[in-house]
Each structure stands twice: as structure tokens, then as C-alpha cells.
Design a protein around this motif. Structure first.
Motif, mmCIF file in Angstrom:
data_model
loop_
_atom_site.group_PDB
_atom_site.id
_atom_site.type_symbol
_atom_site.label_atom_id
_atom_site.label_comp_id
_atom_site.label_asym_id
_atom_site.label_seq_id
_atom_site.Cartn_x
_atom_site.Cartn_y
_atom_site.Cartn_z
ATOM 1 N N VAL A 5 0.842 -1.201 0.000
ATOM 2 C CA VAL A 5 0.000 0.000 0.000
ATOM 3 C C VAL A 5 0.873 1.244 0.000
ATOM 4 O O VAL A 5 2.010 1.227 0.458
ATOM 5 C CB VAL A 5 -0.964 0.050 1.213
ATOM 6 N N GLY A 6 0.313 2.307 -0.510
ATOM 7 C CA GLY A 6 0.927 3.618 -0.443
ATOM 8 C C GLY A 6 -0.066 4.573 0.186
ATOM 9 O O GLY A 6 -1.273 4.391 0.052
ATOM 10 N N VAL A 7 0.449 5.559 0.885
ATOM 11 C CA VAL A 7 -0.409 6.551 1.526
ATOM 12 C C VAL A 7 0.018 7.916 1.014
ATOM 13 O O VAL A 7 1.198 8.270 1.054
ATOM 14 C CB VAL A 7 -0.293 6.487 3.068
ATOM 15 N N ILE A 8 -0.950 8.679 0.541
ATOM 16 C CA ILE A 8 -0.689 10.012 0.022
ATOM 17 C C ILE A 8 -1.857 10.901 0.431
ATOM 18 O O ILE A 8 -2.977 10.414 0.611
ATOM 19 C CB ILE A 8 -0.519 9.985 -1.514
ATOM 20 N N GLY A 9 -1.590 12.171 0.628
ATOM 21 C CA GLY A 9 -2.672 13.064 1.007
ATOM 22 C C GLY A 9 -2.328 14.508 0.746
ATOM 23 O O GLY A 9 -1.213 14.846 0.381
ATOM 24 N N THR A 10 -3.312 15.337 0.951
ATOM 25 C CA THR A 10 -3.126 16.773 0.769
ATOM 26 C C THR A 10 -3.911 17.515 1.831
ATOM 27 O O THR A 10 -4.895 17.010 2.373
ATOM 28 C CB THR A 10 -3.573 17.214 -0.641
ATOM 29 N N SER A 11 -3.450 18.692 2.156
ATOM 30 C CA SER A 11 -4.165 19.570 3.077
ATOM 31 C C SER A 11 -3.742 21.000 2.796
ATOM 32 O O SER A 11 -2.716 21.242 2.158
ATOM 33 C CB SER A 11 -3.872 19.198 4.540
ATOM 34 N N LYS A 12 -4.537 21.921 3.278
ATOM 35 C CA LYS A 12 -4.205 23.337 3.094
ATOM 36 C C LYS A 12 -3.095 23.776 4.036
ATOM 37 O O LYS A 12 -2.341 24.681 3.732
ATOM 38 C CB LYS A 12 -5.442 24.204 3.293
ATOM 39 N N SER B 63 -0.939 19.041 8.411
ATOM 40 C CA SER B 63 -2.138 18.237 8.679
ATOM 41 C C SER B 63 -2.092 16.865 8.027
ATOM 42 O O SER B 63 -2.344 15.851 8.671
ATOM 43 C CB SER B 63 -3.388 18.973 8.225
ATOM 44 N N THR B 64 -1.762 16.805 6.733
ATOM 45 C CA THR B 64 -1.736 15.508 6.075
ATOM 46 C C THR B 64 -0.599 14.648 6.600
ATOM 47 O O THR B 64 -0.714 13.425 6.660
ATOM 48 C CB THR B 64 -1.695 15.619 4.537
ATOM 49 N N ALA B 65 0.491 15.255 7.009
ATOM 50 C CA ALA B 65 1.611 14.476 7.553
ATOM 51 C C ALA B 65 1.201 13.759 8.833
ATOM 52 O O ALA B 65 1.504 12.577 9.021
ATOM 53 C CB ALA B 65 2.812 15.380 7.814
ATOM 54 N N VAL B 66 0.490 14.441 9.697
ATOM 55 C CA VAL B 66 0.028 13.833 10.951
ATOM 56 C C VAL B 66 -0.956 12.710 10.656
ATOM 57 O O VAL B 66 -0.849 11.608 11.207
ATOM 58 C CB VAL B 66 -0.600 14.905 11.874
ATOM 59 N N ALA B 67 -1.899 12.967 9.775
ATOM 60 C CA ALA B 67 -2.896 11.950 9.430
ATOM 61 C C ALA B 67 -2.248 10.734 8.767
ATOM 62 O O ALA B 67 -2.574 9.587 9.097
ATOM 63 C CB ALA B 67 -3.958 12.551 8.509
ATOM 64 N N GLN B 68 -1.321 10.977 7.862
ATOM 65 C CA GLN B 68 -0.655 9.874 7.175
ATOM 66 C C GLN B 68 0.188 9.044 8.141
ATOM 67 O O GLN B 68 0.225 7.813 8.031
ATOM 68 C CB GLN B 68 0.229 10.396 6.045
ATOM 69 N N ASN B 69 0.857 9.697 9.051
ATOM 70 C CA ASN B 69 1.663 8.982 10.036
ATOM 71 C C ASN B 69 0.792 8.011 10.835
ATOM 72 O O ASN B 69 1.151 6.853 11.048
ATOM 73 C CB ASN B 69 2.373 9.969 10.968
ATOM 74 N N HIS B 70 -0.363 8.469 11.260
ATOM 75 C CA HIS B 70 -1.281 7.614 12.012
ATOM 76 C C HIS B 70 -1.783 6.458 11.141
ATOM 77 O O HIS B 70 -1.791 5.300 11.574
ATOM 78 C CB HIS B 70 -2.451 8.435 12.550
ATOM 79 N N LEU B 71 -2.196 6.758 9.920
ATOM 80 C CA LEU B 71 -2.709 5.729 9.032
ATOM 81 C C LEU B 71 -1.637 4.685 8.718
ATOM 82 O O LEU B 71 -1.915 3.483 8.701
ATOM 83 C CB LEU B 71 -3.236 6.353 7.739
ATOM 84 N N LYS B 72 -0.400 5.121 8.495
ATOM 85 C CA LYS B 72 0.688 4.175 8.224
ATOM 86 C C LYS B 72 0.907 3.248 9.418
ATOM 87 O O LYS B 72 1.166 2.052 9.233
ATOM 88 C CB LYS B 72 1.973 4.921 7.885
ATOM 89 N N ALA B 73 0.820 3.787 10.629
ATOM 90 C CA ALA B 73 0.975 2.949 11.823
ATOM 91 C C ALA B 73 -0.122 1.894 11.894
ATOM 92 O O ALA B 73 0.139 0.725 12.203
ATOM 93 C CB ALA B 73 0.969 3.821 13.082
#
Length: 83
Positions: free
Chosen positions: A7-14, A18-28
Motif C-alpha cells: 500500500v501507499g499513503v498520500i494526502g493533501t491539506s491546506k 495536517s496531512t503528515a500527521v494523518a498519514q503517520n497515524h494511518l501508516k501505523a
């Protein structure tokens, strides 16, 4: 639980992080359930108005190049891990 699916995780935020925090949690979480998470490159895209046009095309050339490289890395990860 995921059978080691790649899997890969990618995201965007304004905002800047924000996306870094969310992605870190999702990757865990994904790692905890046995997914083979792509580690590098990481993809944190800062969204700005007009970054994607009405047709879904990325309007910024450097962002588009980055996304293409990310997808190439994800494809290589899928081939390497199996999927």
C-alpha cells in the motif's frame, strides 16, 4: 490481516502539517494490520486553490512530476512486494 498487501499513503491539506500527521497515524495502523507500507517517498501535497482543475488535471508542473515519481515508486513497491 492484510496478507502483506503493498500500500501507499498520500494526502493533501491546506496546512503545512495536517496531512503528515494523518498519514503517520494511518501508516501505523496499516503496518499493525500487516500491510507492506511504502516508506519512501513520502507524499505530503500542500493544497492550493487551482492545484487541480475541473477536469482533474494537476496544474502545477513540479507537483505533477512529483506525483508521477510517487506513482512510479508505488508501482515498483507493488512489483517488489507482490500484490
Amino acid at each position: 490481516m492484510t496478507g502483506g498487501k503493498p500500500v501507499g499513503v498520500i494526502g493533501t491539506s491546506k496546512g503545512a502539517i495536517s496531512t503528515a500527521v494523518a498519514q503517520n497515524h494511518l501508516k501505523a495502523v496499516l503496518t499493525a494490520v500487516g500491510a507492506a507500507v511504502l516508506g519512501r517517498p513520502e507524499a505530503y501535497v500542500r493544497y492550493t486553490e487551482g492545484l487541480v482543475d475541473d477536469d482533474g488535471d494537476v496544474t502545477d508542473a513540479s507537483t505533477e512530476r512529483f506525483l508521477v515519481r510517487y506513482l512510479e515508486a508505488l508501482r515498483a513497491h507493488v512489483v517488489r512486494v507482490g500484490g
